[in-house]
Design a protein around this motif. Structure first.
Motif, short mmCIF file in Angstrom:
data_model
loop_
_atom_site.label_atom_id
_atom_site.label_comp_id
_atom_site.label_asym_id
_atom_site.label_seq_id
_atom_site.Cartn_x
_atom_site.Cartn_y
_atom_site.Cartn_z
N CYS A 176 51.95 6.31 21.84
CA CYS A 176 52.64 6.74 22.57
C CYS A 176 51.52 6.99 24.00
O CYS A 176 52.29 6.88 25.27
N CYS A 177 50.45 7.22 23.77
CA CYS A 177 49.70 7.12 25.04
C CYS A 177 49.52 5.84 25.87
O CYS A 177 49.52 5.89 27.18
N MET A 178 49.64 4.75 25.20
CA MET A 178 49.55 3.56 25.73
C MET A 178 50.80 3.36 26.56
O MET A 178 50.80 2.69 27.87
N PHE A 179 51.84 3.62 25.86
CA PHE A 179 53.04 3.36 26.35
C PHE A 179 53.44 4.15 27.63
O PHE A 179 53.95 3.56 28.55
N MET A 180 53.19 5.57 27.60
CA MET A 180 53.39 6.35 28.63
C MET A 180 52.34 6.04 29.79
O MET A 180 53.00 6.15 31.14
N ALA A 181 51.14 5.55 29.54
CA ALA A 181 50.24 5.27 30.73
C ALA A 181 50.89 4.03 31.46
O ALA A 181 50.86 3.93 32.81
N GLY A 182 51.44 3.01 30.56
CA GLY A 182 52.04 1.99 31.44
C GLY A 182 53.28 2.40 32.12
O GLY A 182 53.43 1.73 33.50
N VAL A 183 54.17 3.20 31.70
CA VAL A 183 55.57 3.73 32.41
C VAL A 183 54.83 4.48 33.57
O VAL A 183 55.60 4.18 34.77
N ALA A 184 54.09 5.27 33.51
CA ALA A 184 53.55 6.03 34.86
C ALA A 184 52.71 5.03 35.77
O ALA A 184 52.94 5.59 36.97
N THR A 185 51.96 4.20 35.26
CA THR A 185 51.66 3.36 36.21
C THR A 185 52.64 2.65 36.90
O THR A 185 52.49 2.21 38.27
N LEU A 186 53.60 2.01 36.52
CA LEU A 186 54.79 1.21 37.08
C LEU A 186 55.56 2.27 37.98
O LEU A 186 55.79 1.82 39.23
N ILE A 187 55.73 3.47 37.89
CA ILE A 187 56.35 4.58 38.72
C ILE A 187 55.50 4.71 39.98
O ILE A 187 56.10 4.97 41.11
N GLN A 188 54.24 4.55 39.64
CA GLN A 188 53.03 4.84 41.02
C GLN A 188 53.13 3.72 41.87
O GLN A 188 53.24 3.56 43.11
N THR A 189 53.38 2.31 41.27
CA THR A 189 53.17 0.94 41.86
C THR A 189 54.78 0.85 42.63
O THR A 189 54.69 0.28 43.68
N TYR A 190 55.52 0.78 41.79
CA TYR A 190 57.09 0.79 42.52
C TYR A 190 57.78 1.98 42.31
O TYR A 190 58.51 2.50 41.51
N PRO A 191 57.84 2.88 43.31
CA PRO A 191 58.04 4.28 43.18
C PRO A 191 59.71 4.38 42.88
O PRO A 191 60.49 3.48 43.28
N ILE A 192 60.00 5.64 42.25
CA ILE A 192 61.48 5.88 42.35
C ILE A 192 61.78 6.99 43.29
O ILE A 192 61.34 8.10 43.27
N GLY A 193 62.54 6.59 44.31
CA GLY A 193 62.47 7.48 45.52
C GLY A 193 61.43 7.79 46.14
O GLY A 193 60.29 6.93 46.41
N PRO A 194 61.07 9.24 46.43
CA PRO A 194 59.67 9.70 46.78
C PRO A 194 58.69 9.63 45.83
O PRO A 194 57.49 10.07 46.24
N ILE A 195 58.84 9.51 44.50
CA ILE A 195 58.06 9.77 43.64
C ILE A 195 57.30 8.21 43.25
O ILE A 195 57.96 7.45 42.80
N GLY A 196 55.93 8.36 43.69
CA GLY A 196 55.13 7.10 43.39
C GLY A 196 54.49 6.71 44.95
O GLY A 196 55.02 7.11 46.01
N ALA A 197 53.50 6.42 44.91
CA ALA A 197 52.42 6.14 46.07
C ALA A 197 52.52 4.78 46.61
O ALA A 197 52.21 4.26 47.72
N ARG A 198 53.11 3.83 45.79
CA ARG A 198 53.25 2.43 46.08
C ARG A 198 51.89 1.80 46.41
O ARG A 198 51.96 0.99 47.52
N LEU A 199 51.10 2.24 45.62
CA LEU A 199 49.71 1.78 45.77
C LEU A 199 49.41 1.29 44.29
O LEU A 199 49.92 1.42 43.37
#
Length: 449
Positions: A59-82
């Motif tokens: 679960c830890c690996m799976f969620m780290a991947g999902v959270a990283t995707l959100i940071q790199t390719y944001p959902i609306g205002p959520i994510g730094a796009r970095l």
């Protein structure tokens, strides 16, 4: 597509998948052990059986991947796009162990879930708070993060805490081989080999460790071929004291994330982070942590060692990190793939960590010195680092304080450093023009004499 759009040095560049895969895997290998370690520690403290530990790591690996995707390719205002790599935070470990002893894993997850939304609120209102985080504050936090991680890197280098052969010549030799390999390929080669020097060093160390008898491949054979993370397997319970303890840690995590984002933009693009990047990054921290709680794991936050990779390589490309995030998700779905990486000896990781962690400190220094380090700024850095890093190095100094205080202000000292830097920046008056000019005059007079 023009050449710039294919460049790994461009934030929005889409390089060939072969290059992106190598550079993305480099990021994942650097954070893999640190990502799963907090959950292993909590699971051990709770006495969970091996199959539950394996499930939590998945679960830890799976969620780290999902959270990283959100940071790199944001959902609306959520994510730094970095190019921010997310993973399970060590910072929440003391609170999680304390809460789990009283309320079990369900109590930890409930408090984490509420705290995630609290951090999202902090991120949403970060813009008016930005004035409290000038370069001298974020740089000092970043410097503290780098310094506090150095002992961790040395412990990895020596074989890892708890290793029976900790500090043995074989561990030190293995770590040294990785370190030398990283330096050679970074400084004496060009192109992809220079950019992926950390990955090459880790692979060389992994291969060398096999004939040294430091890798046992039996866990790969015992791991399932495919398995899906199950949300809410342990449920959630909500307790006010547990939630309050978590909320405080989320505030401090937001400060650390601001430092990490600043480190990425400074190390990869030689600029300060924008308000939108900081706000989106902190909101993604909170959102990813709330999702992580749903999937049975501790809060997720930006990983400082990956900031070190960006600073070391100069590659500020979000596509490569997103490809790395897909590797994490795959590792979460296919336990055998995750087991292969998890077998990496700690001393191999230590050889690369020493360089990466040091580069985080260098990025902090670069931020701090964007303005002259004199007068008010010098006092802020001196007192914050002096007390923060000092208390982090000598935690016995607060031995008579309550456990709750020691839990928050002990450890790495990053919390103390960030808190003091933030408060001094608010309290201390700005330097006058005469105070800023006077040190320069004295220096010129000394030079002429």
């Amino acid at each position: 597509m023009n050449e710039n759009n294919k460049s790994v040095y461009e934030l929005d560049g889409i390089p060939p998948f072969s290059s992106a895969a190598i550079l993305g895997l480099q990021h994942i290998l650097a954070m893999f052990a640190g990502n799963v370690a907090p959950l292993i520690i909590v699971a051990n403290a709770m006495g969970l059986p091996m199959e539950q530990k394996t499930f939590l790591i998945q679960c830890c690996m799976f969620m780290a991947g999902v959270a990283t995707l959100i940071q790199t390719y944001p959902i609306g205002p959520i994510g730094a796009r970095l190019p921010i790599v997310m993973g399970t935070s060590f910072g929440f470990l003391p609170a999680a162990i304390s809460i789990s002893a009283k309320y079990g894993l369900a109590g930890v997850l409930g408090a984490s879930f509420v705290g995630g939304f609290f951090e999202m609120i902090i991120g949403a209102f970060l813009r008016p708070l930005r004035k409290f985080f000038p370069p001298v504050v974020t740089g000092t936090v970043l410097l503290s993060i780098g310094l506090s991680l150095l002992p961790v890197g040395i412990k990895y280098f020596a074989g890892g805490v708890g290793a029976k052969d900790f500090g043995s010549p074989s561990n030190l030799l293995l770590g040294s081989i990785v370190l030398i390999t990283v330096l050679f390929f970074k400084q004496f080669t060009r192109g992809i080999t220079s950019m992926s020097s950390i990955l090459i060093g880790l692979i060389v160390g992994y291969i060398v460790a096999i004939p040294m008898g430091k890798i046992d491949f039996s866990p790969i054979a015992n791991a399932k071929l495919i398995s899906f993370p199950t949300p809410l397997k342990y449920g959630m319970t909500f307790h006010l004291d547990a939630i309050l303890a978590m909320l405080l840690m989320y505030v401090l995590t937001a400060v650390e994330t601001v430092g990490d984002i600043s480190g990425i933009t400074m190390g990869g693009a030689n600029r300060e982070a924008t308000d939108k990047e900081l706000s989106g990054g902190v909101m993604a921290d909170g959102f990813g942590s709330a999702l992580a709680a749903l999937f049975n794991v501790l809060p997720n936050t930006s990983f400082s060692q990956n900031v070190g990779i960006v600073a070391l390589t100069g590659i500020m490309n979000r596509f490569t990190v997103a490809v790395g995030a897909m590797f994490l998700i795959v590792a979460g779905l296919f336990p055998k793939a995750g087991a292969l990486v998890a077998l990496m000896p700690q001393s191999v990781l230590g050889g690369a960590s020493i360089v990466m962690f040091s580069m985080i400190a260098i990025s902090g220094i670069n931020l701090i010195t964007k303005e002259p380090l004199q007068g008010r700024n010098s006092i802020i850095v001196a007192v914050a680092i002096g007390l923060g890093f000092g208390l982090g190095s000598v935690p016995e100094a607060i031995a008579y304080f309550p456990e709750s205080v020691k839990m928050i202000f002990g450890g790495s000292g990053m919390v103390v450093t960030g808190t003091i830097a933030l408060l001094l920046n608010i309290i201390l008056p700005e330097d006058s023009e005469e105070e800023l000019v006077q040190p320069k005059v004295n220096l010129v007079a000394k030079a002429q004499s």
